[in-house]
Design a protein around this motif. Structure first.
Motif, PDB file in Angstrom:
ATOM      1  N   ILE A 162      27.017  14.423 -43.861  1.00  0.00           N
ATOM      2  CA  ILE A 162      28.386  14.793 -43.375  1.00  0.00           C
ATOM      3  C   ILE A 162      29.291  15.307 -44.365  1.00  0.00           C
ATOM      4  N   SER A 163      29.165  15.336 -45.316  1.00  0.00           N
ATOM      5  CA  SER A 163      30.031  15.946 -46.513  1.00  0.00           C
ATOM      6  C   SER A 163      29.972  17.539 -46.321  1.00  0.00           C
ATOM      7  N   ALA A 164      28.847  18.062 -46.106  1.00  0.00           N
ATOM      8  CA  ALA A 164      28.751  19.224 -45.917  1.00  0.00           C
ATOM      9  C   ALA A 164      29.474  19.943 -45.012  1.00  0.00           C
ATOM     10  N   VAL A 165      29.644  19.303 -43.832  1.00  0.00           N
ATOM     11  CA  VAL A 165      30.313  19.755 -42.598  1.00  0.00           C
ATOM     12  C   VAL A 165      31.817  19.381 -42.373  1.00  0.00           C
ATOM     13  N   LYS A 166      32.200  18.270 -42.750  1.00  0.00           N
ATOM     14  CA  LYS A 166      33.511  17.578 -42.274  1.00  0.00           C
ATOM     15  C   LYS A 166      34.625  18.282 -42.546  1.00  0.00           C
ATOM     16  N   LYS A 167      34.550  19.385 -43.340  1.00  0.00           N
ATOM     17  CA  LYS A 167      35.853  20.189 -43.529  1.00  0.00           C
ATOM     18  C   LYS A 167      36.039  21.335 -42.467  1.00  0.00           C
ATOM     19  N   LEU A 168      34.950  21.563 -41.525  1.00  0.00           N
ATOM     20  CA  LEU A 168      34.921  22.441 -40.597  1.00  0.00           C
ATOM     21  C   LEU A 168      35.975  22.209 -39.723  1.00  0.00           C
ATOM     22  N   ASP A 169      36.834  23.086 -39.022  1.00  0.00           N
ATOM     23  CA  ASP A 169      37.901  22.868 -38.211  1.00  0.00           C
ATOM     24  C   ASP A 169      37.235  22.734 -36.692  1.00  0.00           C
ATOM     25  N   ASN A 170      36.300  23.444 -36.456  1.00  0.00           N
ATOM     26  CA  ASN A 170      35.929  23.513 -35.050  1.00  0.00           C
ATOM     27  C   ASN A 170      34.427  22.671 -34.655  1.00  0.00           C
ATOM     28  N   ILE A 171      34.539  21.439 -35.326  1.00  0.00           N
ATOM     29  CA  ILE A 171      33.478  20.573 -34.946  1.00  0.00           C
ATOM     30  C   ILE A 171      33.820  19.432 -34.687  1.00  0.00           C
ATOM     31  N   TRP A 172      32.989  18.869 -33.598  1.00  0.00           N
ATOM     32  CA  TRP A 172      33.185  17.459 -33.091  1.00  0.00           C
ATOM     33  C   TRP A 172      31.766  16.732 -33.016  1.00  0.00           C
ATOM     34  N   PHE A 173      31.884  15.486 -32.506  1.00  0.00           N
ATOM     35  CA  PHE A 173      30.438  14.641 -32.596  1.00  0.00           C
ATOM     36  C   PHE A 173      30.995  13.911 -31.118  1.00  0.00           C
ATOM     37  N   ASP A 174      29.611  13.795 -30.474  1.00  0.00           N
ATOM     38  CA  ASP A 174      29.657  13.021 -29.416  1.00  0.00           C
ATOM     39  C   ASP A 174      28.825  11.608 -29.636  1.00  0.00           C
ATOM     40  N   SER A 175      29.179  10.532 -28.795  1.00  0.00           N
ATOM     41  CA  SER A 175      28.614   9.365 -29.287  1.00  0.00           C
ATOM     42  C   SER A 175      27.164   8.975 -28.513  1.00  0.00           C
ATOM     43  N   ALA A 176      26.850   9.905 -27.776  1.00  0.00           N
ATOM     44  CA  ALA A 176      25.933   9.563 -26.797  1.00  0.00           C
ATOM     45  C   ALA A 176      24.474   8.877 -27.299  1.00  0.00           C
ATOM     46  N   ALA A 177      24.203   7.676 -26.662  1.00  0.00           N
ATOM     47  CA  ALA A 177      22.973   7.116 -27.037  1.00  0.00           C
ATOM     48  C   ALA A 177      22.741   6.716 -28.396  1.00  0.00           C
ATOM     49  N   VAL A 178      23.806   6.578 -29.390  1.00  0.00           N
ATOM     50  CA  VAL A 178      23.671   6.044 -30.639  1.00  0.00           C
ATOM     51  C   VAL A 178      23.932   4.721 -30.665  1.00  0.00           C
ATOM     52  N   THR A 179      23.042   4.111 -31.270  1.00  0.00           N
ATOM     53  CA  THR A 179      22.811   2.434 -31.370  1.00  0.00           C
ATOM     54  C   THR A 179      22.986   1.846 -32.491  1.00  0.00           C
ATOM     55  N   GLU A 180      23.509   2.665 -33.547  1.00  0.00           N
ATOM     56  CA  GLU A 180      23.577   2.071 -34.970  1.00  0.00           C
ATOM     57  C   GLU A 180      25.118   2.248 -35.256  1.00  0.00           C
ATOM     58  N   PRO A 181      25.880   1.015 -35.441  1.00  0.00           N
ATOM     59  CA  PRO A 181      27.308   1.053 -35.476  1.00  0.00           C
ATOM     60  C   PRO A 181      27.628   1.943 -36.965  1.00  0.00           C
ATOM     61  N   ALA A 182      26.886   1.769 -37.965  1.00  0.00           N
ATOM     62  CA  ALA A 182      27.295   2.528 -39.033  1.00  0.00           C
ATOM     63  C   ALA A 182      27.374   3.932 -38.787  1.00  0.00           C
ATOM     64  N   THR A 183      26.322   4.408 -38.037  1.00  0.00           N
ATOM     65  CA  THR A 183      26.713   5.841 -37.842  1.00  0.00           C
ATOM     66  C   THR A 183      28.086   6.297 -37.234  1.00  0.00           C
ATOM     67  N   PHE A 184      28.711   5.438 -36.414  1.00  0.00           N
ATOM     68  CA  PHE A 184      30.120   5.690 -35.798  1.00  0.00           C
ATOM     69  C   PHE A 184      30.806   5.519 -37.109  1.00  0.00           C
ATOM     70  N   GLU A 185      30.826   4.320 -37.882  1.00  0.00           N
ATOM     71  CA  GLU A 185      31.693   4.312 -38.845  1.00  0.00           C
ATOM     72  C   GLU A 185      31.754   5.509 -39.856  1.00  0.00           C
ATOM     73  N   ILE A 186      30.755   5.998 -40.207  1.00  0.00           N
ATOM     74  CA  ILE A 186      30.553   7.106 -41.169  1.00  0.00           C
ATOM     75  C   ILE A 186      31.629   8.311 -40.457  1.00  0.00           C
ATOM     76  N   ILE A 187      31.145   8.609 -39.141  1.00  0.00           N
ATOM     77  CA  ILE A 187      31.663   9.674 -38.536  1.00  0.00           C
ATOM     78  C   ILE A 187      33.288   9.481 -38.515  1.00  0.00           C
ATOM     79  N   ILE A 188      33.694   8.443 -38.201  1.00  0.00           N
ATOM     80  CA  ILE A 188      35.244   8.171 -37.939  1.00  0.00           C
ATOM     81  C   ILE A 188      35.770   8.197 -39.459  1.00  0.00           C
ATOM     82  N   ARG A 189      35.245   7.652 -40.446  1.00  0.00           N
ATOM     83  CA  ARG A 189      35.698   7.501 -41.716  1.00  0.00           C
ATOM     84  C   ARG A 189      35.822   8.820 -42.272  1.00  0.00           C
ATOM     85  N   GLU A 190      34.859   9.603 -42.232  1.00  0.00           N
ATOM     86  CA  GLU A 190      34.732  11.046 -43.110  1.00  0.00           C
ATOM     87  C   GLU A 190      35.475  12.152 -42.238  1.00  0.00           C
TER      88      GLU A 190
END
Length: 348
Positions: A229-257
């Motif tokens: 995530i650190s490699a791409v988190k400063k890009l202004d034109n990038i988003w993430f969708d939550s589709a079919a992810v069943t690991e809570p930690a994944t969402f936490e990392i996205i939201i936090r970073e």
């Protein structure tokens, strides 16, 4: 909100009583009234050929329209107002194919009937970029959907991004202000250095192109998301969708970073109505489905293990992540609708 009971008569798809109880107990107060689903596959089986994936084979209807999608989503999240970003079913195996012309036209016809919905064109790497430009204009679509099994090098899940999303198509997306829904592959997903380099290059060179990394950047294991995530988190034109992810930690990392404003709710319909889940195993992840769970549960003496739909499992994981990060109701509403409203310039 009062629960509604609109079961659809289908052995494979009809929601089960224990899932209704689980939704009422865990999710009724969490899921907002208004939803934009940023990752939806609709399909007409007559446009598909070869060895169908199981979630298509088990579909109770041959022509999955937006109206029918909404009826099935009513089972997962009853009483909600729902719209979305729609694309057809993609080539998902070497012995399975899709008539892209008819599928893209089908999606266009469907979204044209619902002003709150948007559509994406499935693209293959051998498509001429000017053809793509003309088609998205003609069909009035707002994005592109690429997929690894269209790779020119036939590498499937090990393909470089350029093999199934060539730069000339990204250039068209930039010039036409299109979104691109990108399903990362390779064993380490977002942690793969080549994937990172391509995402960074595309996003920086083409700032008007908006990239949605499907499944939280292939976040079926949170460790790859944490590493990448650190490699791409400063890009202004990038988003993430939550589709079919069943690991809570994944969402936490996205939201936090990158912030909750870069996370879009997605169901991955019809995968949402398949029973099972994925979870991290070592340096990868494993999908287990209903038959796997049934076989494993025979060894279990402490509980009666009952699988639920992937769409419900994903909602539960998203809830847990938002609780852990102490998101408020307004921020949760952003994830489910407001972020997409701004992204797609939807009417309130």
């Amino acid at each position: 909100m009062e629960m509604t009971n609109k079961k659809i008569n289908s052995t494979d798809w009809g929601i089960r009583d224990y899932e209704e109880e689980l939704f009422e107990r865990e999710l009724e107060s969490f899921v907002p009234d208004k939803i934009f689903d940023a990752h939806v596959h609709i399909f007409n089986k007559s446009y598909l050929s070869g060895e169908f994936p199981e979630c298509i084979t088990k579909s109770p209807v041959d022509n999955m329209t937006i109206a029918k999608y909404k009826k099935y989503m009513e089972e997962i999240m009853p009483g909600r107002e729902i719209s979305g970003l729609f694309f057809g079913w993609v080539k998902s195996g070497e012995n399975f194919d899709v008539d892209l012309d008819r599928t893209n036209k089908f999606v266009s016809e469907q979204v044209s009937e619902d002003p709150d919905c948007s559509g994406s064109m499935i693209v293959a790497p051998d498509m001429d970029s000017e053809f793509i430009r003309q088609e998205v204009r003609r069909l009035k679509l707002s994005g592109l959907k690429c997929y690894c099994y269209y790779s020119q090098k036939k590498q499937g899940n090990f393909a470089d991004i350029e093999d199934y999303l060539p730069e000339d198509q990204v250039k068209v997306a930039n010039e036409e202000n299109l979104a691109i829904t990108l399903h990362l592959v390779k064993e380490r997903g977002l942690a793969d250095k080549k994937n990172q380099e391509t995402i960074i290059r595309y996003c920086r060179k083409y700032p008007n192109m908006r990239m949605i990394l499907a499944h939280c950047g292939r976040g079926f294991t949170p460790y790859h998301v944490l590493e990448g995530i650190s490699a791409v988190k400063k890009l202004d034109n990038i988003w993430f969708d939550s589709a079919a992810v069943t690991e809570p930690a994944t969402f936490e990392i996205i939201i936090r970073e990158v912030g909750h404003i870069r996370l879009l709710y997605g169901s991955d319909f019809p995968v949402s109505h398949y029973y099972g889940r994925s979870f991290a195993v070592g340096d990868s992840f494993l999908w287990i489905h209903e038959n796997d769970i049934k076989n494993i549960s025979k060894l279990v003496s402490y509980a009666n293990i009952k699988p639920v739909m992937i769409g419900i499992e994903s909602l539960r994981c998203l809830k847990l992540a938002t609780l852990n990060l102490k998101l408020n109701d307004s921020q949760i509403e952003d994830i489910f609708y407001n972020n997409a409203r701004k992204f797609f310039n939807l009417k309130v």
